[in-house]
Write a protein that holds these residues in place. Sequence first.
Motif, PDB file in Angstrom:
ATOM      1  N   LEU A 267     -60.474  -3.956  -9.622  1.00 59.71           N
ATOM      2  CA  LEU A 267     -59.503  -3.326 -10.473  1.00 59.71           C
ATOM      3  C   LEU A 267     -60.217  -2.182 -11.070  1.00 59.71           C
ATOM      4  N   ARG A 268     -61.492  -2.367 -11.590  1.00 59.71           N
ATOM      5  CA  ARG A 268     -62.352  -1.341 -12.190  1.00 59.71           C
ATOM      6  C   ARG A 268     -62.345  -0.146 -11.401  1.00 59.71           C
ATOM      7  N   SER A 269     -62.741  -0.410 -10.209  1.00 57.88           N
ATOM      8  CA  SER A 269     -63.050   0.574  -9.102  1.00 57.88           C
ATOM      9  C   SER A 269     -62.070   1.359  -8.689  1.00 57.88           C
ATOM     10  N   THR A 270     -60.792   0.648  -8.792  1.00 57.29           N
ATOM     11  CA  THR A 270     -59.847   1.635  -8.848  1.00 57.29           C
ATOM     12  C   THR A 270     -59.174   2.233  -9.986  1.00 57.29           C
ATOM     13  N   ALA A 271     -59.171   1.752 -11.045  1.00 55.34           N
ATOM     14  CA  ALA A 271     -58.701   2.152 -12.296  1.00 55.34           C
ATOM     15  C   ALA A 271     -59.526   3.391 -12.724  1.00 55.34           C
ATOM     16  N   ASP A 272     -60.856   3.281 -12.242  1.00 49.65           N
ATOM     17  CA  ASP A 272     -61.951   4.578 -12.866  1.00 49.65           C
ATOM     18  C   ASP A 272     -62.109   5.419 -11.984  1.00 49.65           C
ATOM     19  N   THR A 273     -61.784   5.483 -10.644  1.00 45.60           N
ATOM     20  CA  THR A 273     -62.014   6.493  -9.559  1.00 45.60           C
ATOM     21  C   THR A 273     -61.124   7.799 -10.006  1.00 45.60           C
ATOM     22  N   ALA A 274     -61.651   8.983 -10.150  1.00 43.29           N
ATOM     23  CA  ALA A 274     -61.156  10.161  -9.957  1.00 43.29           C
ATOM     24  C   ALA A 274     -60.844  10.784  -8.738  1.00 43.29           C
ATOM     25  N   GLU A 275     -61.558  10.270  -7.786  1.00 45.81           N
ATOM     26  CA  GLU A 275     -61.549  10.753  -6.263  1.00 45.81           C
ATOM     27  C   GLU A 275     -60.306  10.236  -5.424  1.00 45.81           C
ATOM     28  N   TYR A 276     -60.241  10.761  -4.225  1.00 52.47           N
ATOM     29  CA  TYR A 276     -59.090  10.352  -3.536  1.00 52.47           C
ATOM     30  C   TYR A 276     -59.282   8.736  -3.417  1.00 52.47           C
ATOM     31  N   LEU A 277     -58.365   8.255  -3.635  1.00 55.95           N
ATOM     32  CA  LEU A 277     -58.044   6.665  -3.287  1.00 55.95           C
ATOM     33  C   LEU A 277     -57.909   6.137  -2.119  1.00 55.95           C
ATOM     34  N   GLU A 278     -58.720   5.600  -1.616  1.00 47.84           N
ATOM     35  CA  GLU A 278     -58.475   4.994  -0.116  1.00 47.84           C
ATOM     36  C   GLU A 278     -57.558   4.044  -0.168  1.00 47.84           C
TER      37      GLU A 278
END
Length: 136
Positions: free
Chosen positions: A37-48
């Motif tokens: 959840l954190r890796s998705t919530a905190d990414t500012a880059e294109y989400l794979e």
Amino acid sequence: MGTWDIGHFDNDTAADFSIRLDGAAEEERAGVLREVLRSTADTAEYLEGDDAARAVAAAALVAAQCPGGVPVTTAYGPDKPLPPLPQELRPLAVRALDRLVGGESELAALWDEGGEGTEWREGIARLRAVLVAARG
């Protein structure tokens, strides 16, 4: 990603994530969910797409333990029951869901291109509503 239906676990990535959870020790499972959840919530880059699919599955598992949540009963979900999850995962799951439906998200784009984006987003909105209501 192999996808066979619109459910939160109806794809290869979510099914593989369930296997990963089953392989983790009981005391580590909340940490696995938090990490995804954190890796998705905190990414500012294109989400794979695979990252987003894992986050949807994780959010569904967190929501299942909330009042009004729908139990995950699909054969593609975890076989082992999850221990009671920390309530702090609820707002994190909301942030992850918000991230994967907004901004640059491969999963959202794939559902939109496939013509089922509206139905998929409605399912995400139902998860989000349960999580928001439960976080108090």
